[in-house]
Design a protein around this motif. Structure first.
Motif, PDB file in Angstrom:
ATOM      1  N   GLN A   1       0.886  -1.155   0.034  1.00  0.00           N
ATOM      2  CA  GLN A   1       0.019   0.212  -0.040  1.00  0.00           C
ATOM      3  C   GLN A   1       0.930   1.277  -0.145  1.00  0.00           C
ATOM      4  N   LEU A   2       2.251   1.367   0.741  1.00  0.00           N
ATOM      5  CA  LEU A   2       2.842   2.436   0.780  1.00  0.00           C
ATOM      6  C   LEU A   2       3.565   2.726  -0.739  1.00  0.00           C
ATOM      7  N   ILE A   3       3.748   1.411  -1.583  1.00  0.00           N
ATOM      8  CA  ILE A   3       4.162   1.977  -2.940  1.00  0.00           C
ATOM      9  C   ILE A   3       2.990   2.527  -3.711  1.00  0.00           C
ATOM     10  N   ASP A   4       1.670   1.992  -3.508  1.00  0.00           N
ATOM     11  CA  ASP A   4       0.695   2.628  -4.062  1.00  0.00           C
ATOM     12  C   ASP A   4       0.284   3.887  -3.841  1.00  0.00           C
ATOM     13  N   ILE A   5       0.626   4.334  -2.553  1.00  0.00           N
ATOM     14  CA  ILE A   5       0.423   5.847  -2.234  1.00  0.00           C
ATOM     15  C   ILE A   5       1.521   6.498  -2.936  1.00  0.00           C
ATOM     16  N   LEU A   6       2.755   5.998  -2.858  1.00  0.00           N
ATOM     17  CA  LEU A   6       3.796   6.923  -3.837  1.00  0.00           C
ATOM     18  C   LEU A   6       3.327   7.150  -5.149  1.00  0.00           C
ATOM     19  N   PHE A   7       2.751   5.818  -5.808  1.00  0.00           N
ATOM     20  CA  PHE A   7       2.407   6.178  -7.037  1.00  0.00           C
ATOM     21  C   PHE A   7       1.141   7.271  -7.256  1.00  0.00           C
ATOM     22  N   ASP A   8       0.353   7.254  -6.483  1.00  0.00           N
ATOM     23  CA  ASP A   8      -0.796   8.366  -6.425  1.00  0.00           C
ATOM     24  C   ASP A   8      -0.210   9.637  -5.960  1.00  0.00           C
TER      25      ASP A   8
ATOM     26  N   SER B   1      13.203   1.957  -3.521  1.00  0.00           N
ATOM     27  CA  SER B   1      12.763   0.969  -2.849  1.00  0.00           C
ATOM     28  C   SER B   1      12.757  -0.549  -3.646  1.00  0.00           C
ATOM     29  N   LEU B   2      13.334  -0.539  -4.948  1.00  0.00           N
ATOM     30  CA  LEU B   2      13.544  -1.724  -5.660  1.00  0.00           C
ATOM     31  C   LEU B   2      14.155  -2.713  -5.108  1.00  0.00           C
ATOM     32  N   ASP B   3      13.955  -3.989  -4.915  1.00  0.00           N
ATOM     33  CA  ASP B   3      14.850  -5.004  -4.394  1.00  0.00           C
ATOM     34  C   ASP B   3      15.613  -5.662  -5.717  1.00  0.00           C
ATOM     35  N   HIS B   4      16.789  -5.423  -5.823  1.00  0.00           N
ATOM     36  CA  HIS B   4      17.594  -5.922  -6.937  1.00  0.00           C
ATOM     37  C   HIS B   4      17.998  -7.430  -6.548  1.00  0.00           C
ATOM     38  N   ASP B   5      18.161  -7.503  -5.200  1.00  0.00           N
ATOM     39  CA  ASP B   5      18.667  -9.086  -4.908  1.00  0.00           C
ATOM     40  C   ASP B   5      17.601 -10.014  -5.261  1.00  0.00           C
ATOM     41  N   ASN B   6      16.166  -9.757  -5.177  1.00  0.00           N
ATOM     42  CA  ASN B   6      15.210 -10.355  -5.257  1.00  0.00           C
ATOM     43  C   ASN B   6      14.179 -10.374  -6.374  1.00  0.00           C
TER      44      ASN B   6
ATOM     45  N   GLY C   1      15.249  -9.228  -9.574  1.00  0.00           N
ATOM     46  CA  GLY C   1      16.083  -9.684 -10.842  1.00  0.00           C
ATOM     47  C   GLY C   1      15.620  -8.751 -11.866  1.00  0.00           C
ATOM     48  N   GLU C   2      15.493  -9.515 -13.083  1.00  0.00           N
ATOM     49  CA  GLU C   2      15.160  -8.673 -14.119  1.00  0.00           C
ATOM     50  C   GLU C   2      13.896  -7.551 -14.258  1.00  0.00           C
ATOM     51  N   LEU C   3      12.960  -7.952 -13.358  1.00  0.00           N
ATOM     52  CA  LEU C   3      11.823  -6.952 -12.910  1.00  0.00           C
ATOM     53  C   LEU C   3      12.158  -5.910 -12.352  1.00  0.00           C
ATOM     54  N   ALA C   4      13.191  -5.883 -11.431  1.00  0.00           N
ATOM     55  CA  ALA C   4      13.828  -4.763 -10.665  1.00  0.00           C
ATOM     56  C   ALA C   4      14.585  -3.931 -11.744  1.00  0.00           C
ATOM     57  N   ALA C   5      15.329  -4.583 -12.586  1.00  0.00           N
ATOM     58  CA  ALA C   5      16.166  -3.881 -13.535  1.00  0.00           C
ATOM     59  C   ALA C   5      15.294  -3.226 -14.425  1.00  0.00           C
ATOM     60  N   ALA C   6      14.263  -3.661 -15.070  1.00  0.00           N
ATOM     61  CA  ALA C   6      13.488  -3.009 -15.842  1.00  0.00           C
ATOM     62  C   ALA C   6      12.730  -1.931 -15.356  1.00  0.00           C
ATOM     63  N   LEU C   7      12.182  -2.095 -14.298  1.00  0.00           N
ATOM     64  CA  LEU C   7      11.541  -0.804 -13.391  1.00  0.00           C
ATOM     65  C   LEU C   7      12.655   0.197 -13.189  1.00  0.00           C
ATOM     66  N   MET C   8      13.724  -0.253 -12.812  1.00  0.00           N
ATOM     67  CA  MET C   8      14.803   0.779 -12.599  1.00  0.00           C
ATOM     68  C   MET C   8      14.893   1.808 -14.019  1.00  0.00           C
TER      69      MET C   8
END
Length: 128
Positions: A29-36, A74-79, A81-88
């Motif tokens: 929910q915190l990430i959702d709040i950040l997006f909003d 907030s991205l978790d690059h250790d867990n 993987g490719e999704l965190a890299a793409a979001l970055m």
């Protein structure tokens, strides 16, 4: 002590409501709040710029970039993987668009950032 104006009282009330909402939120929910909040700040940049209030537009832009930085951190690059890299990469591109120098094309730059952030925010809400 001077009396608070209606606007100041409303602002204080909104801050209390926002802080209460954040205090009870899950990590998702915190990430959702950040997006909003990010989307709200981007809307403000466009609105203030179009109204000729460049100072307020730049202030909202700085807040938007700060929120975007928080999402990047907030991205978790250790867990993640490719999704965190793409979001970055997506967040970096959005930041680049938001951070361009103010010009007559500023609204279009912000709107293009809103589109890519909006897609991520919608996906985030869908999995929540």
């Amino acid at each position: 002590m001077p009396a608070l104006s209606y606007t100041n009282k409303a602002s204080l009330y909104q801050n209390v409501g926002r802080e209460s909402h954040v205090a009870g939120a899950s990590p998702h929910q915190l990430i959702d709040i950040l997006f909003d909040e990010l989307m709200l700040k981007l809307d403000q940049v466009i609105r203030f710029y179009n109204a000729g209030e460049l100072g307020r537009a730049l202030e909202s832009r700085a807040k938007a970039l700060s929120i975007l930085s928080g999402l990047q951190v907030s991205l978790d690059h250790d867990n993640g993987g490719e999704l965190a890299a793409a979001l970055m990469e997506i967040y970096s591109e959005a930041a680049r668009r938001i951070n361009q120098s103010p010009s007559e094309k500023l609204p279009e730059q912000i709107e293009s950032a809103q589109v890519i952030i909006g897609e991520i925010a919608s996906a985030w809400k869908a999995i929540g």
